[in-house]
Design an enzyme around this catalytic site. Structure first.
Site, short mmCIF file in Angstrom:
data_model
loop_
_atom_site.label_atom_id
_atom_site.label_comp_id
_atom_site.label_asym_id
_atom_site.label_seq_id
_atom_site.Cartn_x
_atom_site.Cartn_y
_atom_site.Cartn_z
N GLU A 110 -8.81 -7.54 -24.79
CA GLU A 110 -8.41 -6.87 -26.03
C GLU A 110 -8.22 -7.95 -27.07
OE1 GLU A 110 -8.61 -3.84 -26.40
OE2 GLU A 110 -8.57 -3.04 -24.37
N CYS A 170 -3.40 -6.49 -34.13
CA CYS A 170 -4.82 -6.76 -33.89
C CYS A 170 -5.75 -5.79 -34.61
CB CYS A 170 -5.13 -6.75 -32.39
SG CYS A 170 -4.72 -5.19 -31.57
#
Length: 477
Positions: A222, A256
């Site tokens: 990720e 993110c």
């Protein structure tokens, strides 16, 4: 619960892995009841230690609102655990699949079993120091696995609080938390785990994948990237600005999937910049001393962000600040809007991961799509507008980990849909049925029927003289 709360010494990683794998093998099939119990304990841990985890994050950041930490890093992974408990039995069911013709005419059957992989390593990151451990952990536990967790060393107080909480509710044979610096993470990625989850930068993700390849360990990465926003010509500028300001202000841009680059029609660029500044200032009338503003996590990242802005300013780039810069020595910053910077500047090349937003103007949305496609695949893509044809064009001609339309960030909160990246923004996923599958081994079982027709069909040795002609007919020649 057990008596490991005061335990400070951690056995060597290889020893932890061996112990977990031994008990995993001895356990055999992991029942739905066992999985639900582990998920319930994860939820109970987060509930009991919510205040301690929030305080630790506030201290690690030097200022992060406890309410935000509870919402983002306690409640969100609790929702993962609850969703898994509700869906678990449905996910675990053995599936019937089509048989093999003509064997299926004689009782042959095929089934697909969802079996745990074994021991999964999870390496979290500092910007969401509990979420990036506990949310994937919920799906790891739902799939019947055990886990070794490595919190970020950049948020050490949170790492300690999380380790204490886990040790109260889980045996190290089920879940072990290993604290330490990059050398611990490096050692963990070199172990022959059954799966590895890493959340962090693309650069470190490459090293993680390289280390994992030594033992052919499958990885879920990720990562991040410069998530773009397209403000279409049909977009409501006020609404777009409000959602963008809320998203960018969340954790001061240290997320993110935060917006990084905004494309807006050049005729409405000034309207958007003004609306963004106003929307941000409605949330934060003052920056200095405002506990609602999350500080940049440490001095190194503060100087990194400041360096981006200083370089752009020195190059003559237009920069608009949504508030005054504090003079109290804190690491709180107003949102900076960097308008049409030169492509060679670092703020255009690197993920910002802070309270700054690049604003680029365009005339034709096709040029925007071309520019996005010329860059690495982003973790998220955002579109604002009410033109369905334009929206369809954007979706059909771009690729990203996920998409939100007329909002930002929210797709990452969905529990019944997968979250993950593509290309440079990562691989693999968690959340939803796909997250359960990610940490399961999908094992095909072939069950033979009561009769094998191959001898009668002439497809076993000694081969008949006309076998080749028969095969040609089946091929369709």
């Amino acid at each position: 619960m057990n008596a490991h709360v005061g335990q400070l010494a951690t056995p060597p990683l290889a020893q932890i892995l061996q112990r977990q794998r031994t008990v995993f093998t001895a356990e055999g099939a992991v029942s739905a009841a066992t999985r639900r119990d582990r998920l319930a304990r994860l939820e109970a841990m987060l509930k009991k230690h919510a205040d301690a985890l929030a305080r630790a994050q506030d201290e690690d950041f030097g200022g992060r609102h406890p309410g935000f930490s509870m919402m983002n890093d306690v409640l969100a992974p609790m929702m993962s655990a609850r969703h898994c408990q509700k869906a678990l039995v449905r996910w675990m069911k053995t599936e019937r699949r089509a048989g093999l013709f003509p064997f299926s005419l004689f009782g042959q059957k095929t089934e697909l079993r969802h079996e745990p992989k074994g021991v999964v390593g999870i390496i979290g990151t500092w910007n969401a120091p509990v979420f990036t451990l506990a949310s994937p952990l919920a799906y790891v536990l739902a799939a019947g696995n055990r886990a070794i967790l490595k919190p970020s060393e950049i948020t050490p107080r949170t790492a300690r609080a999380f380790a204490v909480g886990i040790a109260e509710f889980f045996s190290p044979d089920e879940i072990a938390v290993v604290e330490g610096g990059p050398e611990v993470a490096d050692a963990l990625t070199r172990l022959p785990l059954d799966h590895l989850v890493f959340t962090g930068s693309t650069a470190i993700g490459k090293k993680v994948m390289q280390n994992a390849s030594e033992n052919l360990v499958p990885v879920t990465l990720e990562l991040g990237g410069k998530s773009p926003v397209i403000v279409g010509k049909s977009a409501d500028i006020g609404r777009a600005a409000e959602r963008l300001a809320v998203g960018k202000a969340s954790n001061s841009g240290q997320i993110c999937v935060t917006p990084d680059v905004v494309y807006v029609d050049e005729a409405r660029a000034d309207l958007l910049v003004a609306a963004l500044k106003a929307a941000f200032q409605r949330q934060f009338p003052a920056i200095e001393g405002n506990a609602d503003v999350t500080q940049v996590v440490n001095a190194r990242h503060f100087e990194r962000i400041k360096g981006y802005l200083d370089e752009a300013r020195a190059a003559g780039t237009r920069i608009e600040l949504a508030g005054d810069t504090p003079t109290d020595g804190s690491r709180r910053l107003p949102m900076a809007l960097v308008v049409n910077p030169s492509p060679g500047l670092r703020i255009m090349q690197e993920e910002i991961f802070g309270p700054a937003l690049v604003v680029l103007t365009y005339r034709d949305v096709k040029d925007v799509v071309a520019d996005i496609n010329a860059r690495p695949r982003p973790l998220a893509l955002y579109y604002f507008g009410n033109d369905q044809a334009e929206e369809r064009y954007v979706l059909d001609h771009t690729l990203s980990g996920g998409v939100a339309v007329n909002d930002v960030l929210m797709h990452a909160a969905l529990q019944d849909a997968p979250f993950g990246g593509v290309g440079a923004s990562g691989m693999g996923r968690y959340h939803g049925r796909e997250g359960f599958n990610e940490f399961s081994h999908l094992r095909t079982v072939y069950r033979a029927g009561w009769f094998d027709p191959r001898q009668k069909m002439g497809t076993l040795p000694p081969y008949p003289a006309d076998l080749t002609d028969k095969i040609r007919k089946w091929v369709g020649q």
